[in-house]
Design a protein around this motif. Structure first.
Motif, PDB file in Angstrom:
ATOM      1  N   GLU A  96     -19.837   8.386   9.839  1.00 35.94           N
ATOM      2  CA  GLU A  96     -18.933   7.266  10.106  1.00 35.94           C
ATOM      3  C   GLU A  96     -18.554   6.548   8.813  1.00 35.94           C
ATOM      4  OE1 GLU A  96     -16.576   4.626  12.247  1.00 35.94           O
ATOM      5  OE2 GLU A  96     -17.565   6.464  12.943  1.00 35.94           O
ATOM      6  N   GLN A  97     -19.501   6.472   7.875  1.00 35.27           N
ATOM      7  CA  GLN A  97     -19.277   5.766   6.613  1.00 35.27           C
ATOM      8  C   GLN A  97     -18.673   6.654   5.526  1.00 35.27           C
ATOM      9  OE1 GLN A  97     -23.224   4.377   5.682  1.00 35.27           O
ATOM     10  NE2 GLN A  97     -23.401   3.215   7.585  1.00 35.27           N
ATOM     11  N   ASN A  98     -18.466   7.946   5.832  1.00 37.24           N
ATOM     12  CA  ASN A  98     -18.006   8.914   4.824  1.00 37.24           C
ATOM     13  C   ASN A  98     -18.933   8.934   3.601  1.00 37.24           C
ATOM     14  OD1 ASN A  98     -15.776   9.969   6.182  1.00 37.24           O
ATOM     15  ND2 ASN A  98     -14.424   8.351   5.447  1.00 37.24           N
ATOM     16  N   ASP A  99     -20.222   8.763   3.854  1.00 40.19           N
ATOM     17  CA  ASP A  99     -21.230   8.766   2.793  1.00 40.19           C
ATOM     18  C   ASP A  99     -21.725  10.195   2.597  1.00 40.19           C
ATOM     19  OD1 ASP A  99     -23.542   8.550   1.231  1.00 40.19           O
ATOM     20  OD2 ASP A  99     -24.143   6.646   2.145  1.00 40.19           O
ATOM     21  N   HIS A 122     -25.737  10.770   1.344  1.00 36.79           N
ATOM     22  CA  HIS A 122     -26.775  10.571   2.361  1.00 36.79           C
ATOM     23  C   HIS A 122     -26.545  11.464   3.573  1.00 36.79           C
ATOM     24  CE1 HIS A 122     -27.451   6.825   0.018  1.00 36.79           C
ATOM     25  NE2 HIS A 122     -28.691   7.131   0.286  1.00 36.79           N
ATOM     26  N   TYR A 123     -25.287  11.793   3.843  1.00 36.62           N
ATOM     27  CA  TYR A 123     -25.010  12.759   4.915  1.00 36.62           C
ATOM     28  C   TYR A 123     -25.672  14.096   4.597  1.00 36.62           C
ATOM     29  CZ  TYR A 123     -22.625  16.920   6.489  1.00 36.62           C
ATOM     30  OH  TYR A 123     -22.373  18.195   6.923  1.00 36.62           O
ATOM     31  N   GLU A 139     -24.351   7.896  11.446  1.00 37.80           N
ATOM     32  CA  GLU A 139     -23.995   6.697  10.685  1.00 37.80           C
ATOM     33  C   GLU A 139     -23.346   7.070   9.353  1.00 37.80           C
ATOM     34  OE1 GLU A 139     -27.363   4.171  10.227  1.00 37.80           O
ATOM     35  OE2 GLU A 139     -27.899   4.229  12.359  1.00 37.80           O
ATOM     36  N   TYR A 140     -23.890   8.081   8.678  1.00 34.21           N
ATOM     37  CA  TYR A 140     -23.351   8.475   7.378  1.00 34.21           C
ATOM     38  C   TYR A 140     -21.991   9.155   7.527  1.00 34.21           C
ATOM     39  CZ  TYR A 140     -28.072   7.430   5.809  1.00 34.21           C
ATOM     40  OH  TYR A 140     -29.266   6.798   5.542  1.00 34.21           O
TER      41      TYR A 140
END
Length: 212
Positions: free
Chosen positions: A121-124, A127-128, A118-119
């Motif tokens: 995908e979000q380019n976070d 949190h990644y 999820e992270y």
């Protein structure tokens, strides 16, 4: 249920650690102690105590006659940290396999992998990096060995910082590392120990950290 309040020192510590890990305080930047004192309305004591903890975690460093700075590890330091963690991962994985019954471990790692996706995908990046390290940490924690876990934990936040910094330089690297984790977990499910070790090596030996 009694709710425990965080101490002033813990509030400062949590605040500063998050700012460092999410790169609000960039690598090598000077920490403004006066600004933190005003923000939290505290004396030097809890601030210095929090800084001491972060220095111990490898996130901050004192520079003589200059102040407190966020670390900026050299290429060699990054490589040596990667080597250290890789040695721990190799040993921990072999131990887990030899002890048998790693289905619970594989389930934990899959849960972390799903969240990591999820992270990515979000380019976070922040949190990644946290989730990526938790994936690796599953293997260490599964050993139940106090000294092995403590050795890893002592460098956990610094490793998270370096992963976040590395990913922020090239967002595509998050996808690459995620795919490496997918392959590692699949090889573990297949019981291919040699392949797991090779994939772990590829995962930790980032080309930008290798000695020139």
């Amino acid at each position: 249920m009694k709710v425990l309040k965080r101490s002033v020192k813990q509030q400062i510590l949590d605040h500063m650690r998050e700012k460092i890990l999410n790169q609000s305080y960039p690598l090598g930047s000077r920490v403004n102690l006066d600004e933190l004192r005003r923000e939290f309305g505290v004396s030097n004591t809890p601030l210095r105590e929090a800084i001491g903890v972060l220095v111990g975690e490898g996130l901050l460093e004192y520079r003589l006659n200059a102040g407190v700075f966020v670390v900026s590890p050299s290429r060699e330091a990054c490589f040596q940290l990667a080597q250290f963690v890789l040695f721990l991962m190799h040993s921990a994985y072999d131990y887990c396999v030899e002890c048998g019954d790693i289905e619970g471990l594989l389930e934990q790692m899959q849960n972390e992998l799903d969240e990591q996706a999820e992270y990515v995908e979000q380019n976070d990046v922040y949190h990644y990096a946290l989730c990526s390290n938790r994936f690796d940490r599953c293997i260490i924690d599964w050993t139940g060995n106090y000294y092995l876990i403590r050795s890893y934990n002592q460098n956990y936040n610094l490793l998270t910082l370096l992963n976040a910094e590395y990913a922020s330089q090239d967002l595509s690297s998050m996808q690459i590392f995620f795919e490496q984790h997918v392959k590692i977990l699949e090889a573990m499910r297949q019981g291919d120990r040699e392949k797991v070790h090779q994939l772990l090596k590829e995962h930790y030996y980032k080309k930008e950290w290798l000695p020139q």
